[in-house]
Design a protein around this motif. Sequence first.
Motif, PDB file in Angstrom:
ATOM      1  N   GLU A  49       0.853  -1.311   0.011  1.00 52.73           N
ATOM      2  CA  GLU A  49      -0.491  -0.454  -0.630  1.00 52.73           C
ATOM      3  C   GLU A  49       0.746   0.870  -0.282  1.00 52.73           C
ATOM      4  N   ALA A  50       1.789   1.224   0.851  1.00 48.12           N
ATOM      5  CA  ALA A  50       2.683   2.331   1.168  1.00 48.12           C
ATOM      6  C   ALA A  50       3.389   2.840  -0.367  1.00 48.12           C
ATOM      7  N   PHE A  51       3.809   1.504  -1.306  1.00 51.63           N
ATOM      8  CA  PHE A  51       4.349   1.243  -2.395  1.00 51.63           C
ATOM      9  C   PHE A  51       3.155   1.719  -3.406  1.00 51.63           C
ATOM     10  N   ASP A  52       2.372   1.881  -3.198  1.00 56.91           N
ATOM     11  CA  ASP A  52       1.234   2.382  -4.639  1.00 56.91           C
ATOM     12  C   ASP A  52       1.447   3.171  -4.177  1.00 56.91           C
ATOM     13  N   LEU A  53       0.876   3.912  -3.330  1.00 54.19           N
ATOM     14  CA  LEU A  53       1.038   5.508  -2.925  1.00 54.19           C
ATOM     15  C   LEU A  53       1.818   6.158  -3.719  1.00 54.19           C
ATOM     16  N   TYR A  54       2.979   5.621  -3.733  1.00 52.38           N
ATOM     17  CA  TYR A  54       4.054   6.491  -4.922  1.00 52.38           C
ATOM     18  C   TYR A  54       3.675   6.532  -6.193  1.00 52.38           C
ATOM     19  N   ASP A  55       3.623   4.965  -6.653  1.00 55.87           N
ATOM     20  CA  ASP A  55       3.721   4.255  -8.036  1.00 55.87           C
ATOM     21  C   ASP A  55       2.423   5.224  -8.738  1.00 55.87           C
ATOM     22  N   LEU A  56       2.622   6.107  -9.462  1.00 57.92           N
ATOM     23  CA  LEU A  56       0.758   6.693  -9.375  1.00 57.92           C
ATOM     24  C   LEU A  56       0.700   6.365 -10.770  1.00 57.92           C
ATOM     25  N   ASN A  57       1.623   6.179 -11.565  1.00 57.52           N
ATOM     26  CA  ASN A  57       1.029   4.863 -13.264  1.00 57.52           C
ATOM     27  C   ASN A  57       0.740   4.014 -13.170  1.00 57.52           C
ATOM     28  N   LYS A  58       0.811   3.188 -11.473  1.00 60.29           N
ATOM     29  CA  LYS A  58       0.785   1.752 -11.257  1.00 60.29           C
ATOM     30  C   LYS A  58       1.241   1.230 -13.056  1.00 60.29           C
ATOM     31  N   ASN A  59       2.861   1.043 -12.679  1.00 64.21           N
ATOM     32  CA  ASN A  59       3.462   0.235 -13.882  1.00 64.21           C
ATOM     33  C   ASN A  59       4.645  -0.550 -12.717  1.00 64.21           C
ATOM     34  N   GLY A  60       4.288  -0.569 -11.530  1.00 65.14           N
ATOM     35  CA  GLY A  60       4.937  -1.489 -10.721  1.00 65.14           C
ATOM     36  C   GLY A  60       6.502  -1.118 -10.574  1.00 65.14           C
ATOM     37  N   LYS A  61       6.879   0.482 -10.856  1.00 71.97           N
ATOM     38  CA  LYS A  61       8.436   0.965 -10.757  1.00 71.97           C
ATOM     39  C   LYS A  61       8.143   2.065  -9.907  1.00 71.97           C
ATOM     40  N   ILE A  62       8.715   2.983  -9.159  1.00 71.08           N
ATOM     41  CA  ILE A  62       8.419   4.268  -8.542  1.00 71.08           C
ATOM     42  C   ILE A  62       9.407   5.378  -9.933  1.00 71.08           C
ATOM     43  N   SER A  63       9.483   6.110 -10.473  1.00 67.52           N
ATOM     44  CA  SER A  63      10.431   7.044 -11.430  1.00 67.52           C
ATOM     45  C   SER A  63      10.098   8.362 -10.232  1.00 67.52           C
ATOM     46  N   ALA A  64      11.394   9.277 -10.454  1.00 68.83           N
ATOM     47  CA  ALA A  64      11.886  10.465  -9.814  1.00 68.83           C
ATOM     48  C   ALA A  64      10.929  11.206  -9.582  1.00 68.83           C
ATOM     49  N   ASP A  65      10.082  11.502 -10.741  1.00 68.41           N
ATOM     50  CA  ASP A  65       9.138  12.522 -11.528  1.00 68.41           C
ATOM     51  C   ASP A  65       7.763  12.322 -10.328  1.00 68.41           C
ATOM     52  N   GLU A  66       7.671  10.358 -10.546  1.00 63.28           N
ATOM     53  CA  GLU A  66       6.549  10.286  -9.164  1.00 63.28           C
ATOM     54  C   GLU A  66       7.118  10.436  -8.178  1.00 63.28           C
ATOM     55  N   LEU A  67       8.357  10.479  -7.523  1.00 61.97           N
ATOM     56  CA  LEU A  67       8.913  10.257  -6.074  1.00 61.97           C
ATOM     57  C   LEU A  67       8.584  12.075  -6.089  1.00 61.97           C
ATOM     58  N   HIS A  68       8.774  12.196  -6.505  1.00 61.64           N
ATOM     59  CA  HIS A  68       8.671  14.358  -7.220  1.00 61.64           C
ATOM     60  C   HIS A  68       7.268  14.942  -6.410  1.00 61.64           C
ATOM     61  N   SER A  69       6.463  14.275  -7.800  1.00 59.12           N
ATOM     62  CA  SER A  69       4.866  15.263  -7.519  1.00 59.12           C
ATOM     63  C   SER A  69       4.310  13.868  -6.027  1.00 59.12           C
ATOM     64  N   VAL A  70       4.760  13.355  -5.128  1.00 62.52           N
ATOM     65  CA  VAL A  70       4.320  12.937  -4.142  1.00 62.52           C
ATOM     66  C   VAL A  70       4.602  13.422  -2.995  1.00 62.52           C
ATOM     67  N   LEU A  71       6.145  13.589  -3.069  1.00 63.34           N
ATOM     68  CA  LEU A  71       6.390  14.636  -2.120  1.00 63.34           C
ATOM     69  C   LEU A  71       6.427  15.847  -2.039  1.00 63.34           C
ATOM     70  N   LYS A  72       5.583  16.750  -3.444  1.00 59.77           N
ATOM     71  CA  LYS A  72       5.495  18.274  -3.676  1.00 59.77           C
ATOM     72  C   LYS A  72       3.610  17.746  -3.058  1.00 59.77           C
ATOM     73  N   MET A  73       3.140  16.731  -3.233  1.00 54.55           N
ATOM     74  CA  MET A  73       1.557  16.963  -2.986  1.00 54.55           C
ATOM     75  C   MET A  73       1.589  17.157  -2.273  1.00 54.55           C
ATOM     76  N   LEU A  74       2.769  16.489  -0.552  1.00 56.27           N
ATOM     77  CA  LEU A  74       2.726  16.388   0.361  1.00 56.27           C
ATOM     78  C   LEU A  74       3.099  17.434   1.335  1.00 56.27           C
ATOM     79  N   GLY A  75       3.705  18.473   0.598  1.00 61.81           N
ATOM     80  CA  GLY A  75       4.258  19.596   1.145  1.00 61.81           C
ATOM     81  C   GLY A  75       5.508  20.277   1.100  1.00 61.81           C
ATOM     82  N   VAL A  76       6.643  18.476   0.928  1.00 61.89           N
ATOM     83  CA  VAL A  76       7.504  18.298   1.436  1.00 61.89           C
ATOM     84  C   VAL A  76       8.618  19.448  -0.018  1.00 61.89           C
ATOM     85  N   LYS A  77       9.630  20.167   0.281  1.00 64.05           N
ATOM     86  CA  LYS A  77       9.995  20.977  -1.092  1.00 64.05           C
ATOM     87  C   LYS A  77      11.648  20.255  -1.215  1.00 64.05           C
TER      88      LYS A  77
END
Length: 124
Positions: A84-112
């Motif tokens: 479940e934690a992994f799936d929160l970051y795997d935005l396109n649901k391809n089974g991998k977390i990209s730097a773009d996805e990590l950036h998007s989630v951190l930005k959404m969480l307010g992390v600079k």
Amino acid sequence: MAKSSPTIETNYFDKVFRKFVANGDGKISITELGSATPEHELKDVMSDIDTDREGFIDLEEFIEFQRHGCNASDGAAVNKELREAFDLYDLNKNGKISADELHSVLKMLGVKCSLKECQKMMSK
């Protein structure tokens, strides 16, 4: 639960916690939690985190859950929580977390964090 002294970790958890608290009352309701959790999992997630069973997740419960995650000794439950934690970051649901996805989630969480910093994290 004893209050711990403020740390960088606690400040981070507080910042993430505040992103969920839409009405500013200092507690996450099931409705507010629903904005980040699939509806079919809401009750399970709420019961895992709301340890005092008051119907809300307060900051201490949120931090405790973030630090210790799933309390189950059952490996399947731990794997489910990790998935479940992994799936929160795997935005396109391809089974991998990209730097773009990590950036998007951190930005959404307010992390600079810049995309370049996320790319650096991913390379490590």
